[in-house]
Design a protein around this motif. Structure first.
Motif, PDB file in Angstrom:
ATOM      1  N   ARG A 137       0.807  -1.224   0.000  1.00 40.33           N
ATOM      2  CA  ARG A 137       0.000   0.000   0.000  1.00 40.33           C
ATOM      3  C   ARG A 137       0.837   1.270   0.000  1.00 40.33           C
ATOM      4  O   ARG A 137       0.331   2.358  -0.278  1.00 40.33           O
ATOM      5  CB  ARG A 137      -0.932   0.013   1.209  1.00 40.33           C
ATOM      6  N   ALA A 138       2.135   1.143   0.291  1.00 40.95           N
ATOM      7  CA  ALA A 138       2.989   2.337   0.370  1.00 40.95           C
ATOM      8  C   ALA A 138       3.143   3.015  -0.981  1.00 40.95           C
ATOM      9  O   ALA A 138       3.541   4.185  -1.052  1.00 40.95           O
ATOM     10  CB  ALA A 138       4.363   1.967   0.920  1.00 40.95           C
ATOM     11  N   ILE A 139       2.806   2.348  -2.061  1.00 41.66           N
ATOM     12  CA  ILE A 139       2.895   2.968  -3.376  1.00 41.66           C
ATOM     13  C   ILE A 139       1.999   4.203  -3.472  1.00 41.66           C
ATOM     14  O   ILE A 139       2.288   5.133  -4.227  1.00 41.66           O
ATOM     15  CB  ILE A 139       2.539   1.939  -4.477  1.00 41.66           C
ATOM     16  N   SER A 140       0.942   4.250  -2.670  1.00 37.91           N
ATOM     17  CA  SER A 140       0.057   5.423  -2.693  1.00 37.91           C
ATOM     18  C   SER A 140       0.782   6.679  -2.242  1.00 37.91           C
ATOM     19  O   SER A 140       0.479   7.787  -2.710  1.00 37.91           O
ATOM     20  CB  SER A 140      -1.175   5.183  -1.818  1.00 37.91           C
ATOM     21  N   LEU A 141       1.754   6.550  -1.331  1.00 33.76           N
ATOM     22  CA  LEU A 141       2.519   7.721  -0.898  1.00 33.76           C
ATOM     23  C   LEU A 141       3.299   8.301  -2.068  1.00 33.76           C
ATOM     24  O   LEU A 141       3.397   9.528  -2.217  1.00 33.76           O
ATOM     25  CB  LEU A 141       3.460   7.360   0.250  1.00 33.76           C
ATOM     26  N   ALA A 142       3.857   7.421  -2.898  1.00 38.13           N
ATOM     27  CA  ALA A 142       4.557   7.896  -4.092  1.00 38.13           C
ATOM     28  C   ALA A 142       3.584   8.615  -5.023  1.00 38.13           C
ATOM     29  O   ALA A 142       3.928   9.623  -5.644  1.00 38.13           O
ATOM     30  CB  ALA A 142       5.220   6.725  -4.806  1.00 38.13           C
ATOM     31  N   ALA A 143       2.361   8.096  -5.107  1.00 39.52           N
ATOM     32  CA  ALA A 143       1.354   8.730  -5.975  1.00 39.52           C
ATOM     33  C   ALA A 143       1.003  10.129  -5.487  1.00 39.52           C
ATOM     34  O   ALA A 143       0.748  11.030  -6.302  1.00 39.52           O
ATOM     35  CB  ALA A 143       0.101   7.863  -6.044  1.00 39.52           C
ATOM     36  N   TYR A 144       0.990  10.356  -4.165  1.00 38.84           N
ATOM     37  CA  TYR A 144       0.673  11.693  -3.656  1.00 38.84           C
ATOM     38  C   TYR A 144       1.685  12.720  -4.182  1.00 38.84           C
ATOM     39  O   TYR A 144       1.320  13.852  -4.511  1.00 38.84           O
ATOM     40  CB  TYR A 144       0.704  11.730  -2.123  1.00 38.84           C
TER      41      TYR A 144
END
Length: 333
Positions: A137-144
């Motif tokens: 789920r940490a990929i969402s931080l990159a998306a931000y």
């Protein structure tokens, strides 16, 4: 460990390592980068602006296994670079700002591990670098970071956006960006946001972020009209003295002025002898604004840099008008 700037570089920081991360404090890319490092390593961290990096480094813990610098632009800061090995056994630098050949050589001599690209934002680079230590789920931080930073064509950015929910992460990223642009967003709150992001809490789940974002959105609508009314258009550039709204945010709002291809907003820095400048541009301006501000700021005794369409500078206040005149001339009429 040898220095590397390869785009495919991957790392695994051993569990139990003493890690300290310093990251940019003003936007989702910087906070998401720090949160990703903390998520992977449980590190201590500090957030700072570009101009305060030396002070933060002076106060950093010593005897570290790893010092990690993210989204902070070390270009031409060779004294800072040469001092880094004294702080930690390993130094990691992840960034997407301009980096001159001389600065790259200084990093190599200091044996700094480098992950650098102009094609992907820093949080995307951090996610890829440490993805083996991060939960899915940490990929969402990159998306931000990807959805709120200046648009870039990177392969990794495309990968991140295809692997996440565009609508959801765009909402979360812009919610965070609005909150961070509020003058009510304190340094303590920014640190709390990083801690919560590192535990994979989403921005909309943070009450303070939602509240500040709502307030800031309403405030920006009012301020945009004020900026338009006060702006002076010179050639193809809109120029205005900024207020309390973040300079970058003000410059983005000002780009809506008709027939303008670049917007410049300035205000005194912490010291009245220096002036801070932020610039945003459109594709039509035809210049790499980061390179342009780097060159012009040096000419007037300051420093600057940034990206293709988003850049900033700090110049002596006594030389501001000369800087503005030359910037307008460079953008053209």
């Amino acid at each position: 460990m040898k220095t590397s700037a390869r785009s495919e570089l991957r790392l695994r920081i051993p569990s139990g390592s003493r890690v300290f991360c310093i990251s940019h404090k003003d936007d989702p890319d910087g906070l998401a980068s720090a949160a990703l490092i903390r998520c992977a390593t449980r590190c201590l961290f500090s957030l700072t602006g570009y101009e305060d990096l030396e002070r933060i480094l002076a106060d950093a813990p010593r005897d570290l296994d790893w010092l990690v610098l993210t989204d902070l632009g070390l270009n031409e800061k060779r004294k800072v670079i040469s001092d880094l090995p004294a702080i930690a056994k390993h130094v990691l630098y992840v960034d997407h700002h301009l980096l001159s050949p001389e600065s790259k050589e200084a990093l190599r001599k200091a044996r700094v591990i480098v992950r650098h690209s102009l094609s992907d934002c820093t949080s995307v680079l951090v996610w890829d670098l440490l993805r083996g230590q991060l939960p899915g789920r940490a990929i969402s931080l990159a998306a931000y970071g990807a959805v709120t930073d200046p648009p870039v064509p990177g392969r990794l950015t495309r990968q991140v956006m295809l692997k996440t929910s565009w609508n959801l992460d765009a909402y979360e990223g812009h919610l965070l960006a609005l909150a961070l642009s509020s003058p009510k967003c304190t340094d303590l709150l920014r640190e709390e946001i990083v801690r919560r992001l590192s535990s994979l809490q989403m921005p909309h789940e943070m009450r303070a972020v939602r509240r500040l974002a709502d307030q800031q959105a309403a405030r920006m609508l009012k301020l945009q009209k004020q900026l338009y009314d006060r702006a002076e258009v010179k050639g193809r550039v809109a120029i205005v003295r900024g207020g309390r709204l973040a300079l970058g945010t003000s410059a983005e709002l000002l780009l809506g002025v008709p027939n303008v291809v670049a917007a410049l907003v300035y205000r005194p820095a912490d010291s009245p002898t220096r002036t801070r400048i932020s610039v945003r541009g459109t594709d039509e301006c035809g210049r790499h604004l980061g390179k342009l501000l780097d060159r012009l700021a040096r000419k007037f005794g300051g420093e600057g840099g940034g990206h293709m369409l988003a850049a900033g500078a700090m110049v002596p206040s006594s030389r501001l008008q000369g800087f503005l005149r030359l910037f307008v001339r460079q953008i053209g009429r």
